[in-house]
Design a protein around this motif. Structure first.
Motif, PDB file in Angstrom:
ATOM      1  N   MET A   1       9.784  12.003   3.449  1.00 34.95           N
ATOM      2  CA  MET A   1       9.303  11.665   4.888  1.00 34.95           C
ATOM      3  C   MET A   1       7.805  11.990   5.095  1.00 34.95           C
ATOM      4  N   ASP A   2       6.972  10.952   5.584  1.00 38.51           N
ATOM      5  CA  ASP A   2       5.451  11.372   5.931  1.00 38.51           C
ATOM      6  C   ASP A   2       5.683  11.497   7.428  1.00 38.51           C
ATOM      7  N   GLY A   3       5.075  12.878   7.331  1.00 37.46           N
ATOM      8  CA  GLY A   3       4.589  13.266   8.815  1.00 37.46           C
ATOM      9  C   GLY A   3       3.073  13.134   9.008  1.00 37.46           C
ATOM     10  N   LEU A   4       2.707  12.463  10.085  1.00 37.46           N
ATOM     11  CA  LEU A   4       1.134  12.478  10.344  1.00 37.46           C
ATOM     12  C   LEU A   4       0.810  12.687  11.817  1.00 37.46           C
ATOM     13  N   ASP A   5      -0.533  13.274  12.052  1.00 34.28           N
ATOM     14  CA  ASP A   5      -0.963  13.427  13.464  1.00 34.28           C
ATOM     15  C   ASP A   5      -1.728  12.226  13.768  1.00 34.28           C
ATOM     16  N   THR A   6      -1.282  10.917  13.238  1.00 30.03           N
ATOM     17  CA  THR A   6      -2.154   9.687  13.831  1.00 30.03           C
ATOM     18  C   THR A   6      -2.370   9.481  15.305  1.00 30.03           C
ATOM     19  N   PRO A   7      -1.286   9.940  15.998  1.00 32.58           N
ATOM     20  CA  PRO A   7      -1.446   9.853  17.651  1.00 32.58           C
ATOM     21  C   PRO A   7      -2.600  10.468  18.103  1.00 32.58           C
TER      22      PRO A   7
ATOM     23  N   TRP B   1      -8.601  12.717  -0.765  1.00 32.36           N
ATOM     24  CA  TRP B   1      -8.107  11.671  -1.404  1.00 32.36           C
ATOM     25  C   TRP B   1      -6.491  12.017  -1.671  1.00 32.36           C
ATOM     26  N   HIS B   2      -5.858  10.976  -1.601  1.00 32.66           N
ATOM     27  CA  HIS B   2      -4.506  11.190  -2.068  1.00 32.66           C
ATOM     28  C   HIS B   2      -3.783   9.911  -2.627  1.00 32.66           C
ATOM     29  N   ASP B   3      -3.194  10.057  -3.745  1.00 29.88           N
ATOM     30  CA  ASP B   3      -2.258   9.046  -4.424  1.00 29.88           C
ATOM     31  C   ASP B   3      -1.015   9.392  -4.767  1.00 29.88           C
ATOM     32  N   HIS B   4       0.073   8.610  -4.899  1.00 24.90           N
ATOM     33  CA  HIS B   4       1.256   9.318  -5.521  1.00 24.90           C
ATOM     34  C   HIS B   4       1.747   8.209  -6.616  1.00 24.90           C
ATOM     35  N   GLY B   5       2.656   8.726  -7.190  1.00 19.63           N
ATOM     36  CA  GLY B   5       3.361   8.023  -8.299  1.00 19.63           C
ATOM     37  C   GLY B   5       4.603   8.443  -8.657  1.00 19.63           C
TER      38      GLY B   5
ATOM     39  N   SER C   1      -5.163   5.358  -4.278  1.00 13.41           N
ATOM     40  CA  SER C   1      -5.775   6.493  -3.773  1.00 13.41           C
ATOM     41  C   SER C   1      -6.504   5.782  -2.372  1.00 13.41           C
ATOM     42  N   HIS C   2      -6.258   6.767  -1.437  1.00 17.87           N
ATOM     43  CA  HIS C   2      -7.290   6.419  -0.063  1.00 17.87           C
ATOM     44  C   HIS C   2      -7.050   7.898   0.591  1.00 17.87           C
ATOM     45  N   ARG C   3      -7.997   7.770   1.665  1.00 20.70           N
ATOM     46  CA  ARG C   3      -8.030   9.117   2.580  1.00 20.70           C
ATOM     47  C   ARG C   3      -8.108   8.610   4.042  1.00 20.70           C
ATOM     48  N   HIS C   4      -7.985   9.574   4.995  1.00 22.04           N
ATOM     49  CA  HIS C   4      -8.076   9.171   6.306  1.00 22.04           C
ATOM     50  C   HIS C   4      -8.238  10.467   7.175  1.00 22.04           C
ATOM     51  N   SER C   5      -8.623  10.115   8.291  1.00 21.69           N
ATOM     52  CA  SER C   5      -8.956  11.451   9.300  1.00 21.69           C
ATOM     53  C   SER C   5      -7.519  12.227   9.845  1.00 21.69           C
TER      54      SER C   5
ATOM     55  N   LEU D   1       1.736  15.258   5.974  1.00 22.20           N
ATOM     56  CA  LEU D   1       2.548  16.321   5.237  1.00 22.20           C
ATOM     57  C   LEU D   1       3.749  15.252   4.793  1.00 22.20           C
ATOM     58  N   ARG D   2       4.372  15.784   3.613  1.00 22.47           N
ATOM     59  CA  ARG D   2       5.381  15.301   3.053  1.00 22.47           C
ATOM     60  C   ARG D   2       6.614  16.271   2.964  1.00 22.47           C
ATOM     61  N   PHE D   3       7.952  15.590   3.129  1.00 18.30           N
ATOM     62  CA  PHE D   3       9.104  16.512   3.010  1.00 18.30           C
ATOM     63  C   PHE D   3       9.697  15.446   2.106  1.00 18.30           C
TER      64      PHE D   3
ATOM     65  N   ASP E   1       0.810  -1.406   0.128  1.00 19.63           N
ATOM     66  CA  ASP E   1      -0.008   0.015   0.182  1.00 19.63           C
ATOM     67  C   ASP E   1       1.005   1.193  -0.068  1.00 19.63           C
ATOM     68  N   ARG E   2       1.645   1.367   1.074  1.00 20.61           N
ATOM     69  CA  ARG E   2       2.669   2.422   0.892  1.00 20.61           C
ATOM     70  C   ARG E   2       3.930   1.744   1.540  1.00 20.61           C
ATOM     71  N   ARG E   3       5.199   1.981   1.028  1.00 19.87           N
ATOM     72  CA  ARG E   3       6.239   1.301   1.269  1.00 19.87           C
ATOM     73  C   ARG E   3       7.129   2.286   2.309  1.00 19.87           C
ATOM     74  N   VAL E   4       6.612   2.193   3.599  1.00 21.70           N
ATOM     75  CA  VAL E   4       7.042   3.231   4.559  1.00 21.70           C
ATOM     76  C   VAL E   4       7.932   2.439   5.442  1.00 21.70           C
ATOM     77  N   LEU E   5       8.928   2.724   5.969  1.00 24.57           N
ATOM     78  CA  LEU E   5       9.572   2.382   7.225  1.00 24.57           C
ATOM     79  C   LEU E   5       9.453   3.333   8.258  1.00 24.57           C
TER      80      LEU E   5
HETATM   81  C1  1HN Z   1      -0.436   7.303   4.567  1.00 29.87           C
HETATM   82  O1  1HN Z   1      -1.591   7.347   4.227  1.00 29.87           O
HETATM   83  C2  1HN Z   1       0.838   7.577   3.767  1.00 29.87           C
HETATM   84  O2  1HN Z   1      -0.475   8.142   1.965  1.00 29.87           O
HETATM   85  C3  1HN Z   1       1.997   7.308   4.453  1.00 29.87           C
HETATM   86  O3  1HN Z   1       1.677   8.011   1.785  1.00 29.87           O
HETATM   87  C4  1HN Z   1       2.318   7.135   5.839  1.00 29.87           C
HETATM   88  C5  1HN Z   1       1.298   6.232   7.760  1.00 29.87           C
HETATM   89  C6  1HN Z   1       0.371   6.344   8.383  1.00 29.87           C
HETATM   90  C7  1HN Z   1      -1.046   6.377   8.022  1.00 29.87           C
HETATM   91  C8  1HN Z   1      -1.361   6.653   6.819  1.00 29.87           C
HETATM   92  C9  1HN Z   1       0.511   8.152   2.247  1.00 29.87           C
HETATM   93  C10 1HN Z   1       1.014   6.832   6.367  1.00 29.87           C
HETATM   94  C11 1HN Z   1      -0.232   6.985   5.891  1.00 29.87           C
END
Ligand code: 1HN
Length: 349
Positions: free
Chosen positions: A158-164, A144-148, A103-107, A111-113, A67-71
């Motif tokens: 870098m992905d920064g989120l406020d998931t906490p 809604w967001h997707d990347h390519g 593409s997906h969306r979440h609450s 941010l990306r850097f 889905d997202r290749r994130v460490l």
């Molecule tokens: C997410 O949606 C992305 O859209 C990246 O690229 C990291 C980490 C937690 C939850 C959603 C993305 C994420 C994420």
């Protein structure tokens, strides 16, 4: 005869023992100290460690599968939580040529850097944004967001989120778009044209209560030029702790780009030696270019291009740079300030 345990029991301790099974505790016995700071620790994730691991992961898992290749960079004191501090998430994402992240969306807000590589884009609510190293990108909650990656090499950001925050409130919602790619409905540069030129659409008025940041893309070219020209301007006083530091603003009202997260870029001039500083803010730093030393309470850490450093709440630190250094950061300052918790202190050396 009374046993030794019974001897130490008092009417008060018997009371505590009796109410404990009822999920009740006496405040006078609480263990949580009412002091600033948290269990989180400052920590560095060097790019020299992260990049080979990201590359390795590209051979191990397909983008679609991941889905997202994130460490995820987890605070050493929060293993298993996915959080880099009590209030923030940070991960490094790699996307290879030809790959898409569906593409997906979440609450949570994201941010990306951008750190490395060219040719990638992110699409936010129907607007495709081409992204380059040093750029800061806003993905507001529930968009809604997707990347390519249309380029020839890997792209890392870098992905920064406020998931906490969504975890704290129990308010985490997420859904996939039925197609991999959300339909593009806007011209390239739409958000910049509407909001990024010191202009605003007629529909905007200051009476709007909620202004999610409509400017999606803050290019490094502009940010760097702004900081470099400030640094050359004799009329501008340098901040004694932070060097030249600017915050990214929502152009419609000067607020932070998110209700929870603030983002910044700072320039440490060659030979800068900053004062000791602490704040309640939890901050994630990412070096755009250059290198510096950071004096922490009990040790010195060195960070250079693309290294990530987290400094949790109320940790004292100071910067020292031999070379000109630019550092991106994001923090929970927006939330703390609007809720009345935020504090800072410059400490004597
Ligand atoms: C997410 O949606 C992305 O859209 C990246 O690229 C990291 C980490 C937690 C939850 C959603 C993305 C994420 C994420």
């Amino acid at each position: 005869m009374k046993g030794p345990n019974e001897m130490s029991q008092t009417p008060l301790s018997l009371f505590s023992d009796r109410i404990s099974p009822l999920s009740i505790s006496p405040l006078w016995e609480r263990k949580i100290k009412m002091v600033p700071g948290s269990q989180c620790v400052p920590h560095v994730w060097p790019y020299s460690v992260m990049r080979p691991l990201l590359d390795e992961s590209t051979h191990l898992i397909e983008k679609k599968e991941a889905d997202r290749r994130v460490l995820m960079m987890e605070n050493p004191s929060l293993r298993g939580s996915s959080f880099i501090s009590n209030s923030l998430f940070a991960g490094l994402q790699i996307i290879m040529p030809g790959e898409i992240a569906p593409s997906h969306r979440h609450s949570p807000n994201a941010l990306r850097f951008v750190m490395d590589g060219e040719g990638a884009y992110t699409s936010v609510n129907g607007e495709k944004v081409s992204i380059y190293p040093g750029d800061f990108i806003v993905t507001p909650a529930w968009s809604w967001h997707d990347h390519g990656n249309l380029g020839n090499g890997a792209v890392v950001w870098m992905d920064g989120l406020d998931t906490p925050f969504s975890s704290l409130f129990g308010a985490h919602f997420r859904e996939n778009y039925p197609e991999d790619i959300f339909p593009i409905s806007k011209q390239h540069g739409n958000s910049y044209a509407q909001y990024g030129s010191n202009l605003a659409p007629l529909s905007f008025t200051h009476t709007h209560e909620q202004n999610p940041c409509s400017l999606l893309h803050y290019s490094f070219d502009k940010t760097r030029d702004a900081l470099l020209s400030l640094a050359k301007d004799d009329g501008v006083k340098i901040d004694l702790a932070h060097g030249f530091k600017l915050r990214y603003v929502n152009p419609l009202d000067g607020s932070y780009p998110f209700k929870t997260m603030a983002a910044f870029m700072q320039l440490l001039p060659k030979g800068f030696k900053g004062l000791n500083y602490r704040t309640t803010e939890n901050t994630v730093f990412n070096v755009a270019y250059g290198n510096c030393r950071i004096q922490l309470k009990d040790r010195v850490v060195e960070i250079s291009s693309n290294d990530v450093l987290v400094i949790p709440s109320w940790e004292t630190f100071s910067f020292e740079s031999e070379n000109e250094t630019m550092i991106f950061s994001f923090s929970d300052r927006a939330a703390q300030q609007s809720l009345g918790f935020w504090r800072e202190e410059i400490l004597p050396i």
